[in-house]
Design an enzyme around this catalytic site. Structure first.
Site, PDB file in Angstrom:
ATOM      1  NE  ARG A 103      44.647  34.505  44.475  1.00  0.00           N
ATOM      2  CZ  ARG A 103      43.730  35.218  45.281  1.00  0.00           C
ATOM      3  NH1 ARG A 103      42.476  35.047  45.217  1.00  0.00           N
ATOM      4  NH2 ARG A 103      44.259  36.055  46.217  1.00  0.00           N
ATOM      5  CG  HIS A 132      44.050  38.416  43.279  1.00  0.00           C
ATOM      6  ND1 HIS A 132      45.065  38.848  43.627  1.00  0.00           N
ATOM      7  CD2 HIS A 132      42.982  38.536  44.263  1.00  0.00           C
ATOM      8  CE1 HIS A 132      45.015  39.304  44.882  1.00  0.00           C
ATOM      9  NE2 HIS A 132      43.727  39.026  45.432  1.00  0.00           N
ATOM     10  CG  ASP A 139      45.464  39.624  48.389  1.00  0.00           C
ATOM     11  OD1 ASP A 139      44.549  40.485  47.693  1.00  0.00           O
ATOM     12  OD2 ASP A 139      45.389  38.452  48.225  1.00  0.00           O
ATOM     13  CD  GLU A 197      39.333  39.603  50.757  1.00  0.00           C
ATOM     14  OE1 GLU A 197      40.032  40.049  50.052  1.00  0.00           O
ATOM     15  OE2 GLU A 197      38.974  38.517  50.901  1.00  0.00           O
ATOM     16  CG  HIS A 200      41.320  42.409  47.241  1.00  0.00           C
ATOM     17  ND1 HIS A 200      41.564  41.124  46.637  1.00  0.00           N
ATOM     18  CD2 HIS A 200      40.869  43.252  46.313  1.00  0.00           C
ATOM     19  CE1 HIS A 200      41.378  41.208  45.144  1.00  0.00           C
ATOM     20  NE2 HIS A 200      40.636  42.679  45.121  1.00  0.00           N
TER      21      HIS A 200
HETATM   22 ZN   LIG Z   1      43.001  39.476  47.006  1.00  0.00          ZN
END
Ligand SMILES: [Zn+2]
Length: 225
Positions: A103, A132, A139, A197, A200
């Site tokens: 990301r 990321h 994810d 999460e 993740h």
């Molecule tokens: Zn993530």
């Protein structure tokens, strides 16, 4: 009229100031030595890994697309490990569905800015960068090979509630089984879950890669050195 002009001038000044301020917002400067980035497109390594890139659609917590292209990349060793996870799960009737991989840093910054203070554990602080951003976090969820559908996990992706916690116990037994199956398969290949999460995972070598802020389009075009 005069006061209108004055307030217009103030507005223009504020706009210029905010633009200048924004322009100064850059990824944090990191010291130390890093491995040379080698981002690879996950589906090029294993086309049976599916993609559901929510950030390229408006179906995400931002409410608009923040990616121009629905693609997912990881640093090569992480991508190769992920392909091995997928192969191991296939023997149990499941496949991986990737929501997000590498990301760009600027997107992490957008997430941070729109997320309320009490939900910040679900987003990375751009002053530190996200794993990321290093191309070392992914994810993901599972799909059932027989039905072809994404499985039901204890929460939705990016749901900012306690249901997303890896140890949340009040989900259905089947949802917990699938969440734990994904976790075991990922841990066997060097990934560690981020506890708030279930979707993740960080690749073990994330510290060895720098924070990047290049677009998907630029990947592969950037000279490697
Ligand atoms: Zn993530």
């Amino acid at each position: 009229m005069k006061s209108t002009r004055r307030s217009l001038a103030v507005l223009i000044l504020l706009a210029i100031l905010s633009l200048t301020f924004r322009a100064q917002q850059r990824p944090p400067v990191e010291t130390g030595t890093f491995r040379r980035p080698d981002l690879v497109e996950i589906i090029k390594l294993d086309p049976t890994i599916r993609l559901d890139i929510r950030y390229a659609t408006k179906h995400n917590f931002v409410g608009r697309a923040v990616y121009k292209e629905a693609r997912a990349f990881l640093q090569r060793p992480a991508a190769e490990s992920l392909a091995r996870v997928n192969a191991a799960l296939k023997r149990q009737g499941y496949g991986l569905v990737v929501f997000d991989g590498y990301r760009p840093w600027a997107v992490t910054k957008i997430f941070w800015e729109i997320t309320p203070a009490d939900k910040k554990e679900f987003v990375a602080d751009p002053s530190k960068g996200s794993r990321h951003n290093r191309g070392c976090a992914v994810d993901l969820t599972l799909y059932d090979i027989q039905t072809g559908k994404e499985v039901q996990m204890p929460s939705e992706y990016d749901e900012m509630t306690e249901r997303s916690h890896i140890n949340y116990q009040c989900a259905t037994p089947e949802a917990r089984r699938l969440r734990d199956l994904l976790r075991a398969a990922m841990e066997a290949e060097g990934f560690a879950v981020y506890e708030p999460e279930w979707w993740h995972y960080d690749y073990k070598d994330w510290r060895e890669y720098p924070i990047l802020n290049i677009s998907f389009k630029e990947i592969g075009r950037t000279p490697r050195h």
